[in-house]
Design a protein around this motif. Structure first.
Motif, PDB file in Angstrom:
ATOM      1  N   ALA A   1       0.828  -1.206   0.000  1.00 18.00           N
ATOM      2  CA  ALA A   1       0.000   0.000   0.000  1.00 18.00           C
ATOM      3  C   ALA A   1       0.863   1.257   0.000  1.00 18.00           C
ATOM      4  O   ALA A   1       1.967   1.264   0.565  1.00 18.00           O
ATOM      5  CB  ALA A   1      -0.921   0.005   1.219  1.00 18.00           C
ATOM      6  N   PRO A   2       0.379   2.351  -0.613  1.00 23.03           N
ATOM      7  CA  PRO A   2       1.102   3.621  -0.535  1.00 23.03           C
ATOM      8  C   PRO A   2       0.977   4.211   0.865  1.00 23.03           C
ATOM      9  O   PRO A   2      -0.035   4.042   1.542  1.00 23.03           O
ATOM     10  CB  PRO A   2       0.396   4.498  -1.579  1.00 23.03           C
ATOM     11  N   HIS A   3       2.014   4.886   1.294  1.00 26.88           N
ATOM     12  CA  HIS A   3       2.014   5.547   2.604  1.00 26.88           C
ATOM     13  C   HIS A   3       1.585   6.993   2.423  1.00 26.88           C
ATOM     14  O   HIS A   3       2.179   7.731   1.635  1.00 26.88           O
ATOM     15  CB  HIS A   3       3.411   5.494   3.229  1.00 26.88           C
ATOM     16  N   HIS A   4       0.531   7.400   3.100  1.00 31.75           N
ATOM     17  CA  HIS A   4      -0.026   8.732   2.913  1.00 31.75           C
ATOM     18  C   HIS A   4       0.477   9.684   3.994  1.00 31.75           C
ATOM     19  O   HIS A   4       0.415   9.394   5.182  1.00 31.75           O
ATOM     20  CB  HIS A   4      -1.559   8.684   2.945  1.00 31.75           C
ATOM     21  N   GLU A   5       0.987  10.805   3.583  1.00 33.66           N
ATOM     22  CA  GLU A   5       1.407  11.875   4.489  1.00 33.66           C
ATOM     23  C   GLU A   5       0.724  13.164   4.050  1.00 33.66           C
ATOM     24  O   GLU A   5       0.396  13.333   2.879  1.00 33.66           O
ATOM     25  CB  GLU A   5       2.934  12.073   4.425  1.00 33.66           C
ATOM     26  N   ASN A   6       0.519  14.045   4.976  1.00 32.58           N
ATOM     27  CA  ASN A   6      -0.091  15.332   4.643  1.00 32.58           C
ATOM     28  C   ASN A   6       0.987  16.289   4.168  1.00 32.58           C
ATOM     29  O   ASN A   6       1.400  17.198   4.873  1.00 32.58           O
ATOM     30  CB  ASN A   6      -0.831  15.901   5.857  1.00 32.58           C
ATOM     31  N   PHE A   7       1.441  16.061   2.937  1.00 28.47           N
ATOM     32  CA  PHE A   7       2.504  16.893   2.380  1.00 28.47           C
ATOM     33  C   PHE A   7       1.939  17.964   1.451  1.00 28.47           C
ATOM     34  O   PHE A   7       2.669  18.585   0.692  1.00 28.47           O
ATOM     35  CB  PHE A   7       3.489  16.032   1.589  1.00 28.47           C
ATOM     36  N   SER A   8       0.636  18.169   1.500  1.00 30.36           N
ATOM     37  CA  SER A   8      -0.072  19.132   0.643  1.00 30.36           C
ATOM     38  C   SER A   8       0.186  18.866  -0.838  1.00 30.36           C
ATOM     39  O   SER A   8       0.159  19.771  -1.653  1.00 30.36           O
ATOM     40  CB  SER A   8       0.316  20.586   0.990  1.00 30.36           C
ATOM     41  N   LYS A   9       0.460  17.600  -1.160  1.00 28.74           N
ATOM     42  CA  LYS A   9       0.648  17.200  -2.555  1.00 28.74           C
ATOM     43  C   LYS A   9      -0.147  15.930  -2.795  1.00 28.74           C
ATOM     44  O   LYS A   9      -0.353  15.121  -1.887  1.00 28.74           O
ATOM     45  CB  LYS A   9       2.128  16.925  -2.863  1.00 28.74           C
ATOM     46  N   ARG A  10      -0.599  15.754  -4.036  1.00 25.00           N
ATOM     47  CA  ARG A  10      -1.282  14.510  -4.373  1.00 25.00           C
ATOM     48  C   ARG A  10      -0.292  13.352  -4.339  1.00 25.00           C
ATOM     49  O   ARG A  10       0.843  13.466  -4.773  1.00 25.00           O
ATOM     50  CB  ARG A  10      -1.892  14.609  -5.775  1.00 25.00           C
ATOM     51  N   VAL A  11      -0.748  12.239  -3.784  1.00 26.56           N
ATOM     52  CA  VAL A  11       0.085  11.048  -3.765  1.00 26.56           C
ATOM     53  C   VAL A  11      -0.632   9.938  -4.538  1.00 26.56           C
ATOM     54  O   VAL A  11      -1.846   9.940  -4.688  1.00 26.56           O
ATOM     55  CB  VAL A  11       0.377  10.558  -2.325  1.00 26.56           C
ATOM     56  N   ILE A  12       0.150   9.022  -5.055  1.00 23.66           N
ATOM     57  CA  ILE A  12      -0.411   7.896  -5.792  1.00 23.66           C
ATOM     58  C   ILE A  12      -1.205   7.001  -4.839  1.00 23.66           C
ATOM     59  O   ILE A  12      -0.764   6.708  -3.737  1.00 23.66           O
ATOM     60  CB  ILE A  12       0.730   7.085  -6.452  1.00 23.66           C
ATOM     61  N   LYS A  13      -2.378   6.571  -5.280  1.00 22.40           N
ATOM     62  CA  LYS A  13      -3.230   5.739  -4.428  1.00 22.40           C
ATOM     63  C   LYS A  13      -3.201   4.265  -4.804  1.00 22.40           C
ATOM     64  O   LYS A  13      -3.677   3.419  -4.053  1.00 22.40           O
ATOM     65  CB  LYS A  13      -4.672   6.256  -4.476  1.00 22.40           C
ATOM     66  N   SER A  14      -2.661   3.936  -5.966  1.00 20.30           N
ATOM     67  CA  SER A  14      -2.615   2.531  -6.382  1.00 20.30           C
ATOM     68  C   SER A  14      -1.548   1.782  -5.590  1.00 20.30           C
ATOM     69  O   SER A  14      -0.476   2.326  -5.301  1.00 20.30           O
ATOM     70  CB  SER A  14      -2.283   2.433  -7.875  1.00 20.30           C
ATOM     71  N   PRO A  15      -1.796   0.505  -5.248  1.00 21.97           N
ATOM     72  CA  PRO A  15      -0.767  -0.284  -4.570  1.00 21.97           C
ATOM     73  C   PRO A  15       0.292  -0.765  -5.546  1.00 21.97           C
ATOM     74  O   PRO A  15       0.123  -0.679  -6.760  1.00 21.97           O
ATOM     75  CB  PRO A  15      -1.560  -1.460  -4.002  1.00 21.97           C
ATOM     76  N   LYS A  16       1.377  -1.281  -5.006  1.00 21.26           N
ATOM     77  CA  LYS A  16       2.398  -1.946  -5.803  1.00 21.26           C
ATOM     78  C   LYS A  16       2.224  -3.452  -5.661  1.00 21.26           C
ATOM     79  O   LYS A  16       1.871  -3.953  -4.592  1.00 21.26           O
ATOM     80  CB  LYS A  16       3.801  -1.554  -5.319  1.00 21.26           C
ATOM     81  N   LEU A  17       2.494  -4.157  -6.735  1.00 25.78           N
ATOM     82  CA  LEU A  17       2.362  -5.611  -6.758  1.00 25.78           C
ATOM     83  C   LEU A  17       3.738  -6.249  -6.559  1.00 25.78           C
ATOM     84  O   LEU A  17       4.700  -5.857  -7.217  1.00 25.78           O
ATOM     85  CB  LEU A  17       1.768  -6.047  -8.098  1.00 25.78           C
ATOM     86  N   HIS A  18       3.826  -7.183  -5.633  1.00 23.58           N
ATOM     87  CA  HIS A  18       5.084  -7.909  -5.418  1.00 23.58           C
ATOM     88  C   HIS A  18       4.815  -9.397  -5.268  1.00 23.58           C
ATOM     89  O   HIS A  18       3.848  -9.801  -4.605  1.00 23.58           O
ATOM     90  CB  HIS A  18       5.797  -7.418  -4.143  1.00 23.58           C
ATOM     91  N   PHE A  19       5.655 -10.216  -5.894  1.00 23.30           N
ATOM     92  CA  PHE A  19       5.617 -11.653  -5.649  1.00 23.30           C
ATOM     93  C   PHE A  19       6.402 -11.951  -4.373  1.00 23.30           C
ATOM     94  O   PHE A  19       7.464 -11.367  -4.136  1.00 23.30           O
ATOM     95  CB  PHE A  19       6.210 -12.427  -6.826  1.00 23.30           C
ATOM     96  N   LEU A  20       5.882 -12.866  -3.566  1.00 20.09           N
ATOM     97  CA  LEU A  20       6.511 -13.172  -2.285  1.00 20.09           C
ATOM     98  C   LEU A  20       7.641 -14.179  -2.407  1.00 20.09           C
ATOM     99  O   LEU A  20       8.420 -14.336  -1.475  1.00 20.09           O
ATOM    100  CB  LEU A  20       5.465 -13.675  -1.291  1.00 20.09           C
ATOM    101  N   ASP A  21       7.741 -14.876  -3.532  1.00 18.44           N
ATOM    102  CA  ASP A  21       8.845 -15.809  -3.724  1.00 18.44           C
ATOM    103  C   ASP A  21       9.440 -15.587  -5.105  1.00 18.44           C
ATOM    104  O   ASP A  21       8.745 -15.721  -6.116  1.00 18.44           O
ATOM    105  CB  ASP A  21       8.382 -17.263  -3.581  1.00 18.44           C
ATOM    106  N   THR A  22      10.713 -15.262  -5.142  1.00 14.28           N
ATOM    107  CA  THR A  22      11.339 -14.953  -6.433  1.00 14.28           C
ATOM    108  C   THR A  22      11.588 -16.208  -7.262  1.00 14.28           C
ATOM    109  O   THR A  22      11.755 -16.114  -8.478  1.00 14.28           O
ATOM    110  CB  THR A  22      12.665 -14.197  -6.246  1.00 14.28           C
TER     111      THR A  22
END
Length: 396
Positions: free
Chosen positions: A253-274
């Motif tokens: 998940a994206p980490h949201h901070e109140n930086f007065s800027k738009r942040v990306i809301k889409s998650p990142k996809l990761h495989f748990l086993d390479t």
């Protein structure tokens, strides 16, 4: 036999709960962990037809039979989910010793446990082997992100670690990785997916799984994924939930901070086993990784998975996020420890140039967090300004 970091967490659960639910991907070592921790417990494997028939037809008699033991391990417990209802009373009345349930079908098991054993069971997640476990190193404490001493030569090359992955049968060299992982994927799709989600078109799901592999370490665009797979947006979300619940992928998940800027809301996809990831990408040997266009993504997913294991294998939730704003400024990983945060950049190359630290410095200016960590494919850990440069081999 290899020692698992989770042994202490599972043994500690016995002091606080009457039961534990040990879950994780198939073949990650759940049964071995339970039997190593409690060698004197009675053992029931519900994959065995006779045991499963007894659990379904005479659950009261089955539980009465194991009352004489100090505890009981019920393996593949999802094969007889009605048994959970019969566990509640003997656990409350302390007529049973410590009960360990194991199962790889997370969301079905969790739903049944939540309905019948809520408040009585500790949930223990077992992921494939971490680097620390496969090299028999002591685990680093979850909140210890001090710079370690340089590790020097490693027992295995980075390419081999990435290609083999962490499933014990492959990571420890017991089986040919290509053959074992192909069999694992076939079993997962043809058995687990059909059972837990009633997916009718297994060929379409297999294509979807391969498309997900090509998007590991990328922002998740469900619409694009659905278009390429030829399925609806609703199906994409349902199938992603299946992959996540069965520990194939994790959505960061994206980490949201109140930086007065738009942040990306889409998650990142990761495989748990390479290992699974490399197999789905068609890699045939470890040396091929260095020539593959997604080698950086494979390495990033490896680092995210290793840090997830650091927390999960000590019985804690993994507080892992990423940061990216609308202008494309990004930090690959953000570890939120409550009172402190550690931004982490992940780069496969061994040469550290100033441009690689721009994301850490940008995040520091926005958040006030001074200093971050860059994990790379080298062998040496050192300090550069306010930042740690850390070898991949010193992660866990």
């Amino acid at each position: 036999m290899i020692s698992r970091t989770l042994e202490s967490a599972l043994k500690a659960a016995r002091q606080r709960f009457p039961a534990a639910f040990v879950t994780g991907p198939r073949q990650s070592g759940k049964t071995t962990l339970a039997r190593q921790c409690f060698p004197d417990f009675a053992y029931l494997n519900l994959e065995d037809i006779q045991s499963r028939q007894e659990a379904v037809e005479d659950p009261v008699g089955l539980l009465r039979r194991v009352q004489v033991a100090p505890g009981v391990i019920i393996d593949e417990a999802q094969r007889a989910p009605d048994l959970f209802s019969y566990l509640q009373q003997p656990l409350d009345e302390k007529r049973l010793g410590f009960v360990v349930l194991t199962g790889s079908q997370n969301f079905l098991m969790s739903e049944r446990i939540g309905q019948t054993l809520a408040g009585r069971v500790a949930v223990i997640e077992v992921l494939p082997l971490s680097v620390a476990e496969r090299w028999s190193r002591p685990a680093i404490e979850c909140d210890d992100f001090s710079l370690p001493a340089s590790g020097g030569p490693t027992p295995e090359s980075l390419d081999k670690v990435l290609f083999y992955g962490g499933f014990p049968r492959v990571a420890l060299g017991d089986d040919d990785p290509a053959m074992w992982l192909d069999s694992y994927l076939q079993t997962y799709v043809e058995r687990d997916v059909r059972q837990i989600a009633n997916v009718g078109d297994l060929a379409a799901f297999t294509r979807f799984l391969a498309l997900c592999a090509g998007r590991s370490a990328q922002l998740l665009d469900a619409s694009s994924l659905g278009n390429d797979a030829g399925v609806s947006h609703t199906t994409v979300q349902r199938w992603l939930s299946i992959l996540e619940a069965s520990y194939v992928i994790a959505r960061l998940a994206p980490h949201h901070e109140n930086f007065s800027k738009r942040v990306i809301k889409s998650p990142k996809l990761h495989f748990l086993d390479t290992g699974l990831l490399c197999r789905l990408l068609g890699l045939r040997k470890a040396e091929d990784i260095r020539l593959h266009p997604l080698k950086g993504a494979i390495f990033e997913s490896f680092v995210v998975s290793e840090l997830r294991k650091r927390f999960v294998h000590q019985g804690q939730r993994a507080p892992l996020f990423f940061f990216r704003d609308a202008r494309g400024n990004e930090v690959d990983l953000l570890i939120d420890l409550g009172l402190r945060r550690l931004p982490v950049e992940i780069k496969l190359g061994e040469t550290v140039v100033s441009d690689l630290l721009k994301g850490l410095e940008h995040y520091g200016r926005l958040s006030g967090v001074q200093g971050g960590c860059l994990v790379n494919g080298g062998q040496t850990s050192y300090v550069r300004g306010p930042h740690q440069i850390r070898s991949w081999s010193a992660l866990t």
